[in-house]
Scaffold this motif. Sequence first.
Motif, PDB file in Angstrom:
ATOM      1  N   PRO A 250       0.655  -1.387   0.045  1.00  0.00           N
ATOM      2  CA  PRO A 250      -0.113  -0.042  -0.255  1.00  0.00           C
ATOM      3  C   PRO A 250       0.578   1.440   0.239  1.00  0.00           C
ATOM      4  N   ARG A 251       2.249   1.702   0.749  1.00  0.00           N
ATOM      5  CA  ARG A 251       2.739   2.499   0.311  1.00  0.00           C
ATOM      6  C   ARG A 251       3.189   2.486  -0.750  1.00  0.00           C
ATOM      7  N   GLU A 252       3.735   1.266  -1.465  1.00  0.00           N
ATOM      8  CA  GLU A 252       4.344   2.132  -2.591  1.00  0.00           C
ATOM      9  C   GLU A 252       3.586   2.526  -3.213  1.00  0.00           C
ATOM     10  N   ARG A 253       1.845   1.659  -3.405  1.00  0.00           N
ATOM     11  CA  ARG A 253       1.071   1.549  -4.307  1.00  0.00           C
ATOM     12  C   ARG A 253       1.073   4.055  -3.802  1.00  0.00           C
ATOM     13  N   ARG A 254       0.531   3.988  -2.787  1.00  0.00           N
ATOM     14  CA  ARG A 254       0.399   5.493  -2.808  1.00  0.00           C
ATOM     15  C   ARG A 254       1.620   6.456  -2.928  1.00  0.00           C
ATOM     16  N   THR A 255       3.419   5.979  -2.704  1.00  0.00           N
ATOM     17  CA  THR A 255       3.802   7.147  -2.991  1.00  0.00           C
ATOM     18  C   THR A 255       3.388   6.985  -4.744  1.00  0.00           C
ATOM     19  N   ALA A 256       3.363   6.157  -5.040  1.00  0.00           N
ATOM     20  CA  ALA A 256       4.105   6.406  -7.468  1.00  0.00           C
ATOM     21  C   ALA A 256       2.182   7.168  -7.439  1.00  0.00           C
ATOM     22  N   VAL A 257       1.000   6.353  -6.972  1.00  0.00           N
ATOM     23  CA  VAL A 257      -0.400   7.552  -7.348  1.00  0.00           C
ATOM     24  C   VAL A 257       0.023   8.575  -6.801  1.00  0.00           C
ATOM     25  N   LEU A 258       0.243   9.143  -5.941  1.00  0.00           N
ATOM     26  CA  LEU A 258       1.103  10.320  -5.490  1.00  0.00           C
ATOM     27  C   LEU A 258       1.302  11.056  -6.292  1.00  0.00           C
TER      28      LEU A 258
END
Lengths: 182, 87
Positions: free
Chosen positions: A98-106
């Motif tokens: 979830p952290r990696e997804r959040r970083t990429a999306v943001l």
Amino acid sequence: MTTNDDSVLGRAADRLMDLDSPVYGDERERALVMEAYTFGATVTVYACVGAAVVSAVLGGLALPVALLLASVLPAVASTWYARRRGVDLLAMSERVTPRERRTAVLSVAGATIGVLALMLFTVRTGHGLVPLPAPTDRGQHVLENMLLGGILGGMVGGIAGGVTRLARRRRATATEDDDTED
Amino acid sequence: MTTRLTGPSTPRGAAAAESPVRLRRRALKITQAELAAATEVSRQTIIAIEQGDYAPSVFLALRIARTLGSTVEDLFGAAEPDTGGSA
């Protein structure tokens, strides 16, 4: 190495990749080459997004759009390429933390929204957030010299690259010591 | 990401010294370059295998075993694979 994909795009992809080429090296080198290319593609994505932001700040309209489209191209192309070999990259991307997804999306979505907002500012005001000075005769002369310098520099760089390659080839034929650790 | 044959705490020198591939190769007085040529890989790949930085594919492991007159189990069977890092 070719696939069973006989479509025009499939054959073009096989020809472009030319996976039987000796340039890929042995199995270990091939794996590392693929890792390296993936790293390069990832860096390119973020570079395109960053460049889109910069060009939008400076008042660009077509260039930011082109750069954003270019940033999406590696993902689209690799998803298509993997699917023809039976691998669903979109499904695999669900495994990211979830952290990696959040970083990429943001980072990517945030930059895209920022670019669109900056383009809207340019359309409404007639200039970028950081307006570029109007071109003058002197400025055009400087730009012309810069472009000429770039062309000449590219030619010199190409010659230097050829000389370096020749020197490297000569060094590679030298005898290697056995059991060298590095 | 490639599979290592040694743990992350194993010193590189120690991994190279205890490598069955290296021991067998030296017993046959074959250089790394000769083994690389016989198995159709680069010398760097042979070095990476001997240092435990790279686990060869089944096909390459079989070629190495055949070249060294040994078996895959004897050359690679003792090491536990440890995923992580790259060669």
